[in-house]
Design a protein around this motif. Sequence first.
Motif, PDB file in Angstrom:
ATOM      1  N   UNK B  50      52.686  21.099  11.308  1.00  0.00           N
ATOM      2  CA  UNK B  50      53.298  22.001  12.282  1.00  0.00           C
ATOM      3  C   UNK B  50      54.515  22.706  11.689  1.00  0.00           C
ATOM      4  N   UNK B  51      55.343  21.942  10.957  1.00  0.00           N
ATOM      5  CA  UNK B  51      56.547  22.548  10.372  1.00  0.00           C
ATOM      6  C   UNK B  51      56.153  23.551   9.286  1.00  0.00           C
ATOM      7  N   UNK B  52      55.128  23.224   8.503  1.00  0.00           N
ATOM      8  CA  UNK B  52      54.702  24.160   7.439  1.00  0.00           C
ATOM      9  C   UNK B  52      54.155  25.443   8.054  1.00  0.00           C
ATOM     10  N   UNK B  53      53.468  25.313   9.175  1.00  0.00           N
ATOM     11  CA  UNK B  53      52.929  26.507   9.836  1.00  0.00           C
ATOM     12  C   UNK B  53      54.069  27.375  10.365  1.00  0.00           C
ATOM     13  N   UNK B  54      55.108  26.701  10.869  1.00  0.00           N
ATOM     14  CA  UNK B  54      56.267  27.473  11.348  1.00  0.00           C
ATOM     15  C   UNK B  54      56.934  28.203  10.194  1.00  0.00           C
ATOM     16  N   UNK B  55      57.023  27.499   9.054  1.00  0.00           N
ATOM     17  CA  UNK B  55      57.629  28.124   7.870  1.00  0.00           C
ATOM     18  C   UNK B  55      56.783  29.294   7.387  1.00  0.00           C
ATOM     19  N   UNK B  71      52.023  27.855   0.168  1.00  0.00           N
ATOM     20  CA  UNK B  71      52.237  27.127   1.442  1.00  0.00           C
ATOM     21  C   UNK B  71      50.939  26.995   2.219  1.00  0.00           C
ATOM     22  N   UNK B  72      50.159  28.084   2.154  1.00  0.00           N
ATOM     23  CA  UNK B  72      48.884  28.062   2.890  1.00  0.00           C
ATOM     24  C   UNK B  72      47.946  27.013   2.295  1.00  0.00           C
ATOM     25  N   UNK B  73      47.959  26.920   0.939  1.00  0.00           N
ATOM     26  CA  UNK B  73      47.109  25.910   0.287  1.00  0.00           C
ATOM     27  C   UNK B  73      47.562  24.508   0.676  1.00  0.00           C
ATOM     28  N   UNK B  74      48.870  24.338   0.752  1.00  0.00           N
ATOM     29  CA  UNK B  74      49.406  23.025   1.138  1.00  0.00           C
ATOM     30  C   UNK B  74      48.963  22.657   2.556  1.00  0.00           C
ATOM     31  N   UNK B  75      49.044  23.652   3.446  1.00  0.00           N
ATOM     32  CA  UNK B  75      48.636  23.417   4.847  1.00  0.00           C
ATOM     33  C   UNK B  75      47.168  23.034   4.917  1.00  0.00           C
ATOM     34  N   UNK B  76      46.320  23.741   4.164  1.00  0.00           N
ATOM     35  CA  UNK B  76      44.876  23.459   4.192  1.00  0.00           C
ATOM     36  C   UNK B  76      44.591  22.062   3.665  1.00  0.00           C
TER      37      UNK B  76
END
Lengths: 241, 170
Positions: B50-55, B71-76
């Motif tokens: 959730x925090x990464x998506x906000x970032x 960041x997107x790769x990290x979220x996935x």
Amino acid sequence: MERADVIMQKSSGEKSDSSAKSRAELRRRKLLVNSEDRMKRIIGFSKSEANVRNADMNMASTIPLEPVRDEPLSLPTSTRVPVFPNEADPGGDSSGELRQRPRGEGPSDAAPRSPRRGLQQYLSRFDEAMKLRSQLVSEEPRQEDGSGAEQLDAFRVFRLAGSVLLALAVRAFVCKYLGEKKMKRTVLTAALLLSGIPAEVIRRSMETYNRMGDVFTDLSVYFFTFILCHEVLGLLGSESA
Amino acid sequence: MAESYAWILVLGAVLLCNLVKTFLPSVSSLLSKVLQKDADQETQMRLEIQSMKQELSTISMMDEFARYARLERKINKMTDKLKTHVKSRTGQLAKIKWMVSIVFYILQAVLMISLIWKYYADPVTVLPSKWIAPLERLVAFPSGVAGGVGITCWLVVCNKVVAVMLQAFS
């Protein structure tokens, strides 16, 4: 002459009536005297008769599929008591199956019995006990009081009215609280439709099944309430006494 | 002949079984919470995602494409890890529910069999036989006592009534 013949016929008729009455009276007294023995013979039995019956049973090689009654239903001379093996024979087999054996029979003598024969014997024994009970009740001198008869009638009317009210209350309860039924038979209905059964037949069968379920529910709730009220009233009566 | 409170005992046993049955899902979830100790890890992963998506929403894709893509790769990656974790947890939960149900049904069967064993020859209560005519034979089975209520009939009636009551009040 004719008058004398008529008189003679009348007197012979009267004599036959009185002899019939005396015979009936003797039979009645005989039944009253032997009622206890007869009850014992129906419920219990003598050892010699049990041994004879066991010998006959052991000689039979096959157990017939259809229920066969070799003797008239009056006065069976032995009784079968449904007994679990652990209860009856401590040293016996541990198969855990229900067996029926005569009361005088030892654990080693028990022969395997068809469950249908056991049920037949249970039913015949029950019938004989009920017949004897009704016979004994009808032979006892009835003491009819005017007040007793009136109370009995009032109690019967009260009981009937109470039963009707209870049945109506049960139906109203079931209709009010269990009116909505979730249909969870979509998979079954689909399978039946795919099998080629017409939808109308399926619908009617489901309705019939639901009605039978309703009847069974009503009967169960009614019976439960009846027994609960009976026990509660019995408890209250014993406490007040 | 009939024990005084046999009918209460049977009714109580049936009521207890039905009540436990209604609370089986709660018992299963409670057991799963006790046995599965990595539930915190899952909540932590969700918070992190959730925090990464906000970032990610604050970063402009045109201006900082590399950072955005990283960041997107990290979220996935975190999302896939969370999905695997949830899958194994639900599998374990289903196993626990299954085990709890089996144990309950075994205990229920043992209880019913023991009740039937105890009251096989004795009726749970006795009524005047004419009150229940013409069903007295069926009702008295297997005790054989005229006017008595046999254990099997009373068990069936109690089960049905308790189910109806619980359905009505649930």
